[in-house]
Design an enzyme around this catalytic site. Structure first.
Site, mmCIF file in Angstrom:
data_model
loop_
_atom_site.group_PDB
_atom_site.id
_atom_site.type_symbol
_atom_site.label_atom_id
_atom_site.label_comp_id
_atom_site.label_asym_id
_atom_site.label_seq_id
_atom_site.Cartn_x
_atom_site.Cartn_y
_atom_site.Cartn_z
ATOM 1 N N GLY A 103 0.835 -1.203 0.000
ATOM 2 C CA GLY A 103 0.000 0.000 0.000
ATOM 3 C C GLY A 103 0.863 1.244 0.000
ATOM 4 N N ASP A 290 0.478 -0.674 13.077
ATOM 5 C CA ASP A 290 1.231 -1.850 12.636
ATOM 6 C C ASP A 290 1.582 -2.780 13.795
ATOM 7 O OD1 ASP A 290 1.048 -0.791 10.127
ATOM 8 O OD2 ASP A 290 3.063 0.043 10.112
HETATM 9 C C1 S3P Z 1 3.034 3.588 6.639
HETATM 10 C C2 S3P Z 1 1.972 4.184 7.249
HETATM 11 C C3 S3P Z 1 0.929 3.439 7.962
HETATM 12 C C4 S3P Z 1 1.319 1.980 8.168
HETATM 13 C C5 S3P Z 1 1.955 1.377 6.966
HETATM 14 C C6 S3P Z 1 3.213 2.131 6.594
HETATM 15 C C7 S3P Z 1 4.035 4.456 6.021
HETATM 16 O O1 S3P Z 1 -0.244 3.537 7.242
HETATM 17 O O2 S3P Z 1 0.203 1.221 8.555
HETATM 18 O O3 S3P Z 1 2.302 0.016 7.226
HETATM 19 O O4 S3P Z 1 5.165 3.991 5.749
HETATM 20 O O5 S3P Z 1 3.737 5.635 5.814
HETATM 21 P P1 S3P Z 1 -1.154 4.876 7.213
HETATM 22 O O6 S3P Z 1 -0.996 5.506 5.873
HETATM 23 O O7 S3P Z 1 -2.531 4.375 7.466
HETATM 24 O O8 S3P Z 1 -0.650 5.806 8.274
#
Ligand code: S3P
Length: 404
Positions: A103, A290
């Site tokens: 993501g 996380d």
């Molecule tokens: C991340 C932000 C978090 C986290 C993801 C990594 C990042 O998500 O859960 O595993 O590296 O910016 P969010 O965008 O919901 O804060």
């Protein structure tokens, strides 16, 4: 113990036997969040960036693959990575940008590439295709990008071109959304400003500054002038506290544990876990999504249990982490109440071994491997290879540290 690169042939099922104690020293892989950001900014910068202790997880390597497709030259030598950037001019990729399970790659990269005059198609695996992308489309469209989604999901097609600055109030606390806006704002016309109601991890702010960008914060409002150019850096990525969280949790399970963790990143926007651990058994309401699966998985063994609320975002991570944690805790014989935005896990419970469903989610696979150490019989973790998304060495290290 040192980090190694992902083992793609790792077995999908792992048996984890109960342990007597947890002892030893370990170096966890380089931080996943920082590795993504360095890789992306290096691809945009002018010059050759040299990174050491880059994450061994599959996700940041998806980002490196995308940077290669965008015209950066990527060379890997173990955890040392060199990226020769495109000096501000990404090329039209010859194929889809494959973000895998990541993501972070899809969301943050969308902001970085949207100002470039090409058409980009971003794809991902089944889990990533189920995750919401409207949160990215909304601010980038307001800046002038044309983005197509299928019902709010990937594949995401970005028809890139010049963008205009916006003033944006983030409706959901998300470091990925913040980053997409900052990365687009860096290259837009005018000064983009953004405010967060809840402060999220600030690795993008630090990384942008390291690559020579100017940005400022006044209270909760961040501002980034557009039209900026980046310069390559040399940097070492610190150890990933979200990976260390599993072993810290394991150490909590045994009174005579002795665990040494090397070179860990202690950024205050990430280290909330340590405060929670020292008071474990309370109500968790801090922003550390996380780490919540592992804290929930060990909660039955604590004296007072754990209540997790205001954590609805857990349902739209790599899996529905609330549903899967509840399902697996129940399989191990735990009493647990599922809530729409969290769960209630009473303490002082004895769990038995069970068949664990990771849902192909790395953090669920690792969380229940830790819970397994204090169970009365062995656990079978199905889909254990998902750990390679962030921590390919996890099961090897777990065996070395668990004393039986
Ligand atoms: C991340 C932000 C978090 C986290 C993801 C990594 C990042 O998500 O859960 O595993 O590296 O910016 P969010 O965008 O919901 O804060």
């Amino acid at each position: 113990m040192s980090s190694t690169i992902a083992q793609p042939n790792a077995s999908t099922t792992q048996i984890v036997r109960p342990a007597r104690s947890f002892q030893g020293s370990v170096t966890v892989p380089g931080d996943k969040s920082i590795s993504h950001r360095y890789a992306m900014l290096a691809g945009l910068a002018e010059g050759t960036t040299r990174l050491s202790n880059f994450s061994t997880g599959a996700d940041p390597h998806s980002t490196l693959g995308c940077m290669g497709a965008l015209g950066a030259k990527v060379t890997k030598n173990g955890t040392s990575i060199e990226v020769t950037g495109t000096a501000g001019a990404f090329q039209q990729p010859g194929s889809d940008l494959d973000c895998g399970n990541s993501g972070s790659t899809m969301r943050m990269l969308a902001g970085l590439i949207a100002p470039h005059p090409h058409t980009f198609t971003m794809i991902g695996d089944h889990s990533l295709t189920m995750r919401p992308m409207e949160r990215i489309r909304m601010p980038l469209s307001a800046m002038g990008a044309r983005i197509d989604l299928v019902d709010g999901h990937a594949p995401m097609v970005i028809h890139g071109g010049p963008l205009k600055a916006i003033d944006f109030d983030t409706p959901i606390p998300s470091a990925q959304v913040k980053t997409a806006v900052l990365f687009a704002g860096l290259q837009a016309e005018g000064t983009t400003s953004l405010s967060e109601t809840v402060r999220t991890r600030d690795h993008s702010e630090h990384a942008l500054k390291a690559f020579g960008a100017t940005l400022s914060r006044t209270g909760e409002r961040l501002s980034i002038p557009g039209g900026q150019k980046l310069k390559a850096i040399e940097a070492t990525v610190p150890g990933d506290i979200s990976s260390a969280a599993f072993f810290l949790s394991a150490a909590l399970l045994f009174p005579d544990s002795n665990l040494v963790l090397d070179s860990l990143g202690m950024n205050p926007t990430r280290a909330a876990l340590l405060d929670v651990i020292t008071t474990l058994g309370g109500k968790i309401k801090v922003l550390m999504v996380d780490e919540l699966p592992v804290l929930a998985a060990i909660a039955p063994y604590t004296r007072d249990g754990v209540v997790i609320r205001d954590a609805k975002e857990l349902r739209i991570k790599e899996s529905d982490r609330i549903a899967l944690v509840v399902k697996n805790l129940r399989a191990m014989g735990a009493e647990v109440t599922e809530l729409e935005d969290g769960m209630i896990v009473p303490g002082n419970q004895q769990l038995h071994g069970a068949e664990i469903d990771s849902g192909s989610d790395h953090r669920i696979a690792m969380a229940f491997a830790i819970a397994a150490l204090r169970a009365t019989s062995e656990n079978v973790i199905h889909g254990a290879d998902a750990a390679a998304i962030s921590f390919p060495e996890f099961f090897t290290f777990l065996e070395e540290l668990s004393k039986r």
